[in-house]
Design a protein around this motif. Sequence first.
Motif, PDB file in Angstrom:
ATOM      1  N   SER A   1       0.830  -1.283  -0.013  1.00  0.00           N
ATOM      2  CA  SER A   1       0.127   0.026   0.072  1.00  0.00           C
ATOM      3  C   SER A   1       0.728   1.334  -0.014  1.00  0.00           C
ATOM      4  CB  SER A   1      -1.087   0.032   1.202  1.00  0.00           C
ATOM      5  OG  SER A   1      -0.421   0.338   2.189  1.00  0.00           O
ATOM      6  N   ILE A   2       2.078   1.049   0.759  1.00  0.00           N
ATOM      7  CA  ILE A   2       3.046   2.237   0.665  1.00  0.00           C
ATOM      8  C   ILE A   2       3.473   2.685  -0.801  1.00  0.00           C
ATOM      9  CG2 ILE A   2       5.290   3.107   1.381  1.00  0.00           C
ATOM     10  CD1 ILE A   2       4.647   1.651   4.127  1.00  0.00           C
ATOM     11  N   ILE A   3       3.819   1.405  -1.543  1.00  0.00           N
ATOM     12  CA  ILE A   3       4.439   1.617  -2.737  1.00  0.00           C
ATOM     13  C   ILE A   3       3.209   2.134  -3.795  1.00  0.00           C
ATOM     14  CG2 ILE A   3       5.000   0.153  -4.742  1.00  0.00           C
ATOM     15  CD1 ILE A   3       6.610  -1.777  -2.976  1.00  0.00           C
ATOM     16  N   ASP A   4       2.138   1.567  -3.806  1.00  0.00           N
ATOM     17  CA  ASP A   4       0.983   2.035  -4.653  1.00  0.00           C
ATOM     18  C   ASP A   4       0.450   3.532  -4.246  1.00  0.00           C
ATOM     19  OD1 ASP A   4       1.225  -0.093  -5.942  1.00  0.00           O
ATOM     20  OD2 ASP A   4      -0.403  -1.375  -4.713  1.00  0.00           O
ATOM     21  N   ALA A   5       0.721   3.959  -3.027  1.00  0.00           N
ATOM     22  CA  ALA A   5      -0.171   5.096  -2.710  1.00  0.00           C
ATOM     23  C   ALA A   5       0.331   6.390  -3.416  1.00  0.00           C
ATOM     24  CB  ALA A   5       0.216   5.336  -1.064  1.00  0.00           C
ATOM     25  N   ASP A   6      -0.798   7.124  -3.941  1.00  0.00           N
ATOM     26  CA  ASP A   6      -0.530   8.499  -4.629  1.00  0.00           C
ATOM     27  C   ASP A   6      -0.544   9.505  -3.556  1.00  0.00           C
ATOM     28  OD1 ASP A   6      -0.123  10.467  -6.268  1.00  0.00           O
ATOM     29  OD2 ASP A   6      -2.020  10.373  -7.402  1.00  0.00           O
TER      30      ASP A   6
ATOM     31  N   LEU B   1       3.924   8.902 -11.309  1.00  0.00           N
ATOM     32  CA  LEU B   1       3.692   7.862  -9.900  1.00  0.00           C
ATOM     33  C   LEU B   1       4.446   6.539 -10.217  1.00  0.00           C
ATOM     34  CD1 LEU B   1       2.093   7.290  -7.360  1.00  0.00           C
ATOM     35  CD2 LEU B   1       0.153   6.807  -8.500  1.00  0.00           C
ATOM     36  N   ASP B   2       4.418   6.245 -11.350  1.00  0.00           N
ATOM     37  CA  ASP B   2       4.953   4.803 -11.620  1.00  0.00           C
ATOM     38  C   ASP B   2       6.458   4.837 -11.258  1.00  0.00           C
ATOM     39  OD1 ASP B   2       5.520   6.533 -13.946  1.00  0.00           O
ATOM     40  OD2 ASP B   2       5.639   4.831 -15.193  1.00  0.00           O
ATOM     41  N   PHE B   3       7.062   5.848 -11.768  1.00  0.00           N
ATOM     42  CA  PHE B   3       8.641   5.969 -11.302  1.00  0.00           C
ATOM     43  C   PHE B   3       8.690   5.862  -9.647  1.00  0.00           C
ATOM     44  CE2 PHE B   3      12.470   8.027  -9.895  1.00  0.00           C
ATOM     45  CZ  PHE B   3      13.386   7.446 -10.722  1.00  0.00           C
ATOM     46  N   LYS B   4       7.830   6.589  -8.966  1.00  0.00           N
ATOM     47  CA  LYS B   4       7.910   6.549  -7.428  1.00  0.00           C
ATOM     48  C   LYS B   4       7.858   5.145  -7.039  1.00  0.00           C
ATOM     49  CE  LYS B   4       4.585   6.477  -4.750  1.00  0.00           C
ATOM     50  NZ  LYS B   4       4.026   5.589  -3.874  1.00  0.00           N
ATOM     51  N   LYS B   5       6.787   4.673  -7.503  1.00  0.00           N
ATOM     52  CA  LYS B   5       6.348   3.167  -7.059  1.00  0.00           C
ATOM     53  C   LYS B   5       7.428   2.143  -7.352  1.00  0.00           C
ATOM     54  CE  LYS B   5       1.478   3.008  -8.243  1.00  0.00           C
ATOM     55  NZ  LYS B   5       0.353   2.329  -8.967  1.00  0.00           N
ATOM     56  N   ALA B   6       8.169   2.431  -8.580  1.00  0.00           N
ATOM     57  CA  ALA B   6       9.544   1.622  -8.682  1.00  0.00           C
ATOM     58  C   ALA B   6      10.626   1.960  -7.888  1.00  0.00           C
ATOM     59  CB  ALA B   6       9.893   1.928 -10.284  1.00  0.00           C
ATOM     60  N   LEU B   7      10.628   3.215  -7.463  1.00  0.00           N
ATOM     61  CA  LEU B   7      11.974   3.694  -6.647  1.00  0.00           C
ATOM     62  C   LEU B   7      11.597   3.169  -5.168  1.00  0.00           C
ATOM     63  CD1 LEU B   7      14.242   5.587  -6.296  1.00  0.00           C
ATOM     64  CD2 LEU B   7      12.705   7.358  -5.896  1.00  0.00           C
ATOM     65  N   ILE B   8      10.257   3.283  -4.627  1.00  0.00           N
ATOM     66  CA  ILE B   8      10.379   3.016  -3.147  1.00  0.00           C
ATOM     67  C   ILE B   8      10.311   1.422  -3.266  1.00  0.00           C
ATOM     68  CG2 ILE B   8       8.413   2.878  -1.504  1.00  0.00           C
ATOM     69  CD1 ILE B   8       9.633   5.516  -1.540  1.00  0.00           C
TER      70      ILE B   8
ATOM     71  N   LEU C   1      10.955  -1.649  -0.844  1.00  0.00           N
ATOM     72  CA  LEU C   1       9.797  -2.425   0.036  1.00  0.00           C
ATOM     73  C   LEU C   1       9.236  -3.441  -0.926  1.00  0.00           C
ATOM     74  CD1 LEU C   1       7.998   1.009   1.627  1.00  0.00           C
ATOM     75  CD2 LEU C   1       9.525  -0.757   2.665  1.00  0.00           C
ATOM     76  N   SER C   2       9.744  -3.740  -2.061  1.00  0.00           N
ATOM     77  CA  SER C   2       9.254  -4.566  -2.986  1.00  0.00           C
ATOM     78  C   SER C   2       9.485  -6.082  -2.430  1.00  0.00           C
ATOM     79  CB  SER C   2       9.613  -4.557  -4.394  1.00  0.00           C
ATOM     80  OG  SER C   2      10.858  -5.147  -4.265  1.00  0.00           O
ATOM     81  N   ASP C   3       8.675  -7.223  -3.357  1.00  0.00           N
ATOM     82  CA  ASP C   3       8.965  -8.543  -2.738  1.00  0.00           C
ATOM     83  C   ASP C   3      10.436  -9.061  -2.690  1.00  0.00           C
ATOM     84  OD1 ASP C   3       6.196  -8.660  -2.074  1.00  0.00           O
ATOM     85  OD2 ASP C   3       5.738  -9.505  -3.895  1.00  0.00           O
ATOM     86  N   LEU C   4      11.030  -8.273  -3.747  1.00  0.00           N
ATOM     87  CA  LEU C   4      12.731  -8.269  -3.737  1.00  0.00           C
ATOM     88  C   LEU C   4      13.394  -7.098  -3.341  1.00  0.00           C
ATOM     89  CD1 LEU C   4      12.660 -10.021  -7.169  1.00  0.00           C
ATOM     90  CD2 LEU C   4      12.960 -11.206  -5.121  1.00  0.00           C
ATOM     91  N   PRO C   5      13.291  -6.762  -2.025  1.00  0.00           N
ATOM     92  CA  PRO C   5      13.993  -5.403  -1.577  1.00  0.00           C
ATOM     93  C   PRO C   5      15.541  -5.554  -1.634  1.00  0.00           C
ATOM     94  CG  PRO C   5      13.420  -6.812   0.389  1.00  0.00           C
ATOM     95  CD  PRO C   5      12.884  -7.629  -0.985  1.00  0.00           C
TER      96      PRO C   5
END
Length: 188
Positions: free
Chosen positions: A71-76, A160-167, A171-175
């Motif tokens: 939810s942090i990754i996806d949040a706008d 927003l897509d860049f922010k998601k990739a950056l965060i 925080l992704s499944d492969l941090p």
Amino acid sequence: MRKIILISLLILMATPMVSQLKEVGKVRLPLELMYNKKNLLLNGAGIRSKWFFDIYTIGLYLDKKSSDAQSIIDADESMGVRFEVTSKLLSREKFASAFEEGFQKSTNGNIAQYRSRIEKFFNFMHDEIRVGNVYDVIYHKGEGTTIYFEGEKRGTIKGLDFKKALIGVWLSDLPANKRLKKELLGLK
């Protein structure tokens, strides 16, 4: 009596300043950051280590605390990270290589759509990296991700897509580091 009152007042006045910071290793991170009149709270913090060396200390800042990585990754919503370099082993080239790998993992290898923005991101970090350098990478809702070096605005990357990739680097499944992910989420 006046001296006692004066000393007591000075102690009380100094206490909030000390409590406004969180010590993480040798780095003191603020509990709050203010950007674009938006107050961001320290969600969690940790140290990025590699091969037994502490590389940098990082804090995740959100508008409200959360331990839900996706939810942090996806949040706008406005959010960001502050990191302070703690090792002279971290060069600009090593930093770029590590982030490239992080973006690969964060996007499941679908990095092509981010290529020009990743290059722009690194161009904003054109100075040689030194121990004690502080970077704030802040996503401003509706504007994009802005890079600040030592408090100076370097530039903004739209999307927003860049922010998601950056965060997702942290925080992704492969941090970048599983322990660090838990610390940023406030789970450790």
